[in-house]
Design a protein around this motif. Structure first.
Motif, mmCIF file in Angstrom:
data_model
loop_
_atom_site.group_PDB
_atom_site.id
_atom_site.type_symbol
_atom_site.label_atom_id
_atom_site.label_comp_id
_atom_site.label_asym_id
_atom_site.label_seq_id
_atom_site.Cartn_x
_atom_site.Cartn_y
_atom_site.Cartn_z
ATOM 1 N N SER A 87 52.352 81.581 79.738
ATOM 2 C CA SER A 87 52.126 81.606 81.186
ATOM 3 C C SER A 87 51.568 80.274 81.670
ATOM 4 O O SER A 87 51.967 79.774 82.728
ATOM 5 C CB SER A 87 51.159 82.731 81.557
ATOM 6 O OG SER A 87 51.684 83.976 81.194
ATOM 7 N N MET A 88 50.647 79.699 80.900
ATOM 8 C CA MET A 88 50.095 78.386 81.266
ATOM 9 C C MET A 88 51.186 77.324 81.314
ATOM 10 O O MET A 88 51.220 76.495 82.224
ATOM 11 C CB MET A 88 49.027 77.961 80.252
ATOM 12 C CG MET A 88 47.746 78.705 80.321
ATOM 13 S SD MET A 88 46.643 78.100 79.019
ATOM 14 C CE MET A 88 45.463 79.402 78.937
ATOM 15 N N ILE A 89 52.071 77.357 80.338
ATOM 16 C CA ILE A 89 53.142 76.358 80.259
ATOM 17 C C ILE A 89 54.143 76.543 81.391
ATOM 18 O O ILE A 89 54.556 75.582 82.035
ATOM 19 C CB ILE A 89 53.831 76.411 78.881
ATOM 20 C CG1 ILE A 89 52.866 75.930 77.805
ATOM 21 C CG2 ILE A 89 55.109 75.590 78.876
ATOM 22 C CD1 ILE A 89 53.329 76.199 76.394
ATOM 23 N N ILE A 90 54.527 77.778 81.649
ATOM 24 C CA ILE A 90 55.530 78.052 82.676
ATOM 25 C C ILE A 90 54.998 77.733 84.076
ATOM 26 O O ILE A 90 55.676 77.092 84.865
ATOM 27 C CB ILE A 90 56.006 79.522 82.592
ATOM 28 C CG1 ILE A 90 56.816 79.730 81.313
ATOM 29 C CG2 ILE A 90 56.825 79.899 83.812
ATOM 30 C CD1 ILE A 90 57.111 81.174 80.999
ATOM 31 N N ILE A 91 53.781 78.168 84.379
ATOM 32 C CA ILE A 91 53.240 77.978 85.719
ATOM 33 C C ILE A 91 52.780 76.538 85.929
ATOM 34 O O ILE A 91 53.025 75.948 86.970
ATOM 35 C CB ILE A 91 52.120 78.989 86.007
ATOM 36 C CG1 ILE A 91 52.711 80.396 85.989
ATOM 37 C CG2 ILE A 91 51.458 78.693 87.343
ATOM 38 C CD1 ILE A 91 51.730 81.505 86.099
ATOM 39 N N ASN A 92 52.107 75.964 84.950
ATOM 40 C CA ASN A 92 51.747 74.548 84.949
ATOM 41 C C ASN A 92 50.968 74.108 86.190
ATOM 42 O O ASN A 92 51.300 73.118 86.819
ATOM 43 C CB ASN A 92 53.002 73.684 84.752
ATOM 44 C CG ASN A 92 52.630 72.276 84.330
ATOM 45 O OD1 ASN A 92 51.541 72.047 83.833
ATOM 46 N ND2 ASN A 92 53.540 71.351 84.546
ATOM 47 N N GLN A 93 49.946 74.887 86.551
ATOM 48 C CA GLN A 93 49.022 74.511 87.612
ATOM 49 C C GLN A 93 47.618 74.602 87.040
ATOM 50 O O GLN A 93 47.284 75.572 86.348
ATOM 51 C CB GLN A 93 49.160 75.423 88.827
ATOM 52 C CG GLN A 93 50.457 75.256 89.562
ATOM 53 C CD GLN A 93 50.513 76.130 90.801
ATOM 54 O OE1 GLN A 93 49.654 76.980 91.029
ATOM 55 N NE2 GLN A 93 51.543 75.940 91.605
#
Length: 122
Positions: A87-93
């Motif tokens: 999720s951290m990688i996909i959203i990247n905010q």
């Protein structure tokens, strides 16, 4: 709404059963979801599920005593870590990354302080 809970219960049960066979897919989180969905959706399916061998082998100690084997704990925590990381990688905010990182730390605190570790009986 109950029909949706029952359908989700059977889907998570199917994934949990696949997790028994495939070591990549963890069993416990999907069976916990099954327990939750059946409890919300149908007394009959909930009663049936808590009488199965699968429930007794994988969930009974957690549901009744808030305890898990070390192996169950680590498999569950690593699976959740992978979900949080993806999720951290996909959203990247940065804000989402910080929040998910805090959730990950809270998860470890919960498992180390609130869930007892029992010996594996296998």
């Amino acid at each position: 709404m109950k029909v949706i809970y029952i359908i989700l219960g059977f889907l998570s049960l199917g994934l949990g059963l696949i997790g028994i066979i495939l070591p990549i897919l963890p069993t416990t989180p999907f069976l916990l979801l099954t327990l939750f969905f059946f409890a919300k959706g149908s007394t009959r399916f909930h009663t049936w599920f808590i009488q199965t061998k699968i429930y007794h082998k994988y969930l009974k100690t957690f549901a009744e005593e808030r305890s898990m084997t070390r192996k169950q704990k680590w498999r569950l925590m690593i699976f959740v870590d992978l979900i949080l990381l993806s999720s951290m990688i996909i959203i990247n905010q940065w804000l989402v990354t910080v929040l998910l990182f805090v959730v990950g730390i809270l998860k470890y605190l919960y498992f180390f302080t609130q869930v007892k570790t029992i010996k594996d009986t296998i």
